[in-house]
Design a protein around this motif. Structure first.
Motif, PDB file in Angstrom:
ATOM      1  N   UNK A   1      51.493 -36.134 -62.843  1.00 51.57           N
ATOM      2  CA  UNK A   1      52.488 -35.254 -62.230  1.00 51.57           C
ATOM      3  C   UNK A   1      52.063 -34.964 -60.801  1.00 51.57           C
ATOM      4  N   UNK A   2      52.965 -35.223 -59.882  1.00 54.22           N
ATOM      5  CA  UNK A   2      52.728 -34.932 -58.470  1.00 54.22           C
ATOM      6  C   UNK A   2      53.782 -33.928 -58.030  1.00 54.22           C
ATOM      7  N   UNK A   3      53.356 -32.882 -57.359  1.00 51.19           N
ATOM      8  CA  UNK A   3      54.287 -31.890 -56.824  1.00 51.19           C
ATOM      9  C   UNK A   3      54.534 -32.212 -55.349  1.00 51.19           C
ATOM     10  N   UNK A   4      55.796 -32.332 -54.991  1.00 53.45           N
ATOM     11  CA  UNK A   4      56.194 -32.728 -53.643  1.00 53.45           C
ATOM     12  C   UNK A   4      56.595 -31.508 -52.821  1.00 53.45           C
ATOM     13  N   UNK A   5      56.160 -31.485 -51.587  1.00 53.21           N
ATOM     14  CA  UNK A   5      56.636 -30.458 -50.670  1.00 53.21           C
ATOM     15  C   UNK A   5      55.957 -29.110 -50.803  1.00 53.21           C
ATOM     16  N   UNK A   6      54.698 -29.098 -51.228  1.00 55.83           N
ATOM     17  CA  UNK A   6      53.967 -27.838 -51.369  1.00 55.83           C
ATOM     18  C   UNK A   6      53.602 -27.322 -49.975  1.00 55.83           C
ATOM     19  N   UNK A   7      53.998 -26.084 -49.695  1.00 59.38           N
ATOM     20  CA  UNK A   7      53.779 -25.522 -48.363  1.00 59.38           C
ATOM     21  C   UNK A   7      53.000 -24.222 -48.361  1.00 59.38           C
ATOM     22  N   UNK A   8      52.915 -23.530 -49.480  1.00 59.15           N
ATOM     23  CA  UNK A   8      52.275 -22.216 -49.472  1.00 59.15           C
ATOM     24  C   UNK A   8      51.170 -22.123 -50.523  1.00 59.15           C
ATOM     25  N   UNK A   9      50.307 -21.155 -50.322  1.00 55.40           N
ATOM     26  CA  UNK A   9      49.232 -20.908 -51.279  1.00 55.40           C
ATOM     27  C   UNK A   9      49.795 -20.446 -52.629  1.00 55.40           C
ATOM     28  N   UNK A  10      50.867 -19.667 -52.613  1.00 59.27           N
ATOM     29  CA  UNK A  10      51.507 -19.229 -53.866  1.00 59.27           C
ATOM     30  C   UNK A  10      52.027 -20.416 -54.675  1.00 59.27           C
ATOM     31  N   UNK A  11      52.665 -21.359 -53.989  1.00 54.88           N
ATOM     32  CA  UNK A  11      53.149 -22.556 -54.678  1.00 54.88           C
ATOM     33  C   UNK A  11      51.988 -23.337 -55.278  1.00 54.88           C
ATOM     34  N   UNK A  12      50.947 -23.520 -54.503  1.00 56.06           N
ATOM     35  CA  UNK A  12      49.759 -24.241 -54.970  1.00 56.06           C
ATOM     36  C   UNK A  12      49.134 -23.545 -56.176  1.00 56.06           C
ATOM     37  N   UNK A  13      48.998 -22.228 -56.120  1.00 57.84           N
ATOM     38  CA  UNK A  13      48.386 -21.472 -57.219  1.00 57.84           C
ATOM     39  C   UNK A  13      49.210 -21.616 -58.503  1.00 57.84           C
ATOM     40  N   UNK A  14      50.523 -21.520 -58.390  1.00 60.44           N
ATOM     41  CA  UNK A  14      51.380 -21.670 -59.576  1.00 60.44           C
ATOM     42  C   UNK A  14      51.202 -23.057 -60.186  1.00 60.44           C
ATOM     43  N   UNK A  15      51.207 -24.076 -59.353  1.00 64.91           N
ATOM     44  CA  UNK A  15      51.058 -25.447 -59.846  1.00 64.91           C
ATOM     45  C   UNK A  15      49.707 -25.649 -60.525  1.00 64.91           C
ATOM     46  N   UNK A  16      48.653 -25.140 -59.925  1.00 63.54           N
ATOM     47  CA  UNK A  16      47.329 -25.236 -60.542  1.00 63.54           C
ATOM     48  C   UNK A  16      47.296 -24.498 -61.880  1.00 63.54           C
ATOM     49  N   UNK A  17      47.910 -23.328 -61.939  1.00 60.85           N
ATOM     50  CA  UNK A  17      47.968 -22.571 -63.201  1.00 60.85           C
ATOM     51  C   UNK A  17      48.662 -23.362 -64.306  1.00 60.85           C
ATOM     52  N   UNK A  18      49.603 -24.205 -63.922  1.00 59.90           N
ATOM     53  CA  UNK A  18      50.351 -25.011 -64.891  1.00 59.90           C
ATOM     54  C   UNK A  18      49.687 -26.359 -65.174  1.00 59.90           C
ATOM     55  N   UNK A  19      48.576 -26.645 -64.488  1.00 58.70           N
ATOM     56  CA  UNK A  19      47.853 -27.895 -64.739  1.00 58.70           C
ATOM     57  C   UNK A  19      48.277 -29.060 -63.865  1.00 58.70           C
ATOM     58  N   UNK A  20      48.971 -28.784 -62.769  1.00 56.87           N
ATOM     59  CA  UNK A  20      49.370 -29.829 -61.822  1.00 56.87           C
ATOM     60  C   UNK A  20      48.423 -29.778 -60.628  1.00 56.87           C
ATOM     61  N   UNK A  21      47.629 -30.843 -60.480  1.00 53.96           N
ATOM     62  CA  UNK A  21      46.617 -30.857 -59.431  1.00 53.96           C
ATOM     63  C   UNK A  21      46.862 -31.920 -58.363  1.00 53.96           C
ATOM     64  N   UNK A  22      47.853 -32.761 -58.553  1.00 53.32           N
ATOM     65  CA  UNK A  22      48.199 -33.762 -57.543  1.00 53.32           C
ATOM     66  C   UNK A  22      49.308 -33.175 -56.686  1.00 53.32           C
ATOM     67  N   UNK A  23      48.989 -32.960 -55.423  1.00 56.15           N
ATOM     68  CA  UNK A  23      49.858 -32.200 -54.531  1.00 56.15           C
ATOM     69  C   UNK A  23      50.150 -33.008 -53.272  1.00 56.15           C
ATOM     70  N   UNK A  24      51.390 -32.912 -52.817  1.00 59.33           N
ATOM     71  CA  UNK A  24      51.791 -33.514 -51.551  1.00 59.33           C
ATOM     72  C   UNK A  24      52.536 -32.450 -50.762  1.00 59.33           C
ATOM     73  N   UNK A  25      52.205 -32.297 -49.500  1.00 61.66           N
ATOM     74  CA  UNK A  25      52.978 -31.353 -48.700  1.00 61.66           C
ATOM     75  C   UNK A  25      52.235 -30.789 -47.513  1.00 61.66           C
ATOM     76  N   UNK A  26      52.957 -30.005 -46.736  1.00 56.17           N
ATOM     77  CA  UNK A  26      52.429 -29.433 -45.505  1.00 56.17           C
ATOM     78  C   UNK A  26      51.293 -28.447 -45.741  1.00 56.17           C
ATOM     79  N   UNK A  27      51.124 -27.966 -46.972  1.00 58.10           N
ATOM     80  CA  UNK A  27      50.013 -27.052 -47.236  1.00 58.10           C
ATOM     81  C   UNK A  27      48.703 -27.699 -46.806  1.00 58.10           C
TER      82      UNK A  27
END
Length: 99
Positions: free
Chosen positions: A56-82
């Motif tokens: 699972x890759x999350x697209x368009x992550x821009x904020x720390x809140x978005x990143x934290x939510x994704x990590x809490x859900x077990x999504x660690x592959x991130x793409x975005x301006x963050x």
């Protein structure tokens, strides 16, 4: 599968094609800390992909809140301006490639 959850990224494709993973569209990631519906849909997508043993890759992550939510859900592959805005390959290599 790119842009999972939108347009032509049908759930039917999950059983029709051999996929390695899904990339959750930015429209679901945006404001997940402030929009419970986005948070719920994103969490469900992540769980479903994990049950199907897909990356699972999350697209368009821009904020720390978005990143934290994704990590809490077990999504660690991130793409975005963050992490970084688009950049020339030379700049990327200097910043991220270690000899």
């Amino acid at each position: 599968m790119d842009d999972f959850g939108t347009g032509y990224s049908s759930f039917n494709y999950l059983k029709t094609f051999e996929l390695d993973g899904v990339k959750i569209d930015r429209s679901f990631i945006q404001n997940i800390a402030q929009q419970p519906v986005n948070a719920s849909i994103t969490s469900a997508m992540i769980k479903m992909a994990q049950y199907l043993k897909l990356e699972v890759i999350a697209e368009g992550v821009e904020t720390e809140d978005e990143l934290a939510h994704l990590h809490d859900e077990g999504c660690y592959m991130i793409q975005g301006f963050y992490y970084s805005k688009p950049q020339p390959i030379e700049q990327f290599e200097q910043r991220y490639i270690v000899d």
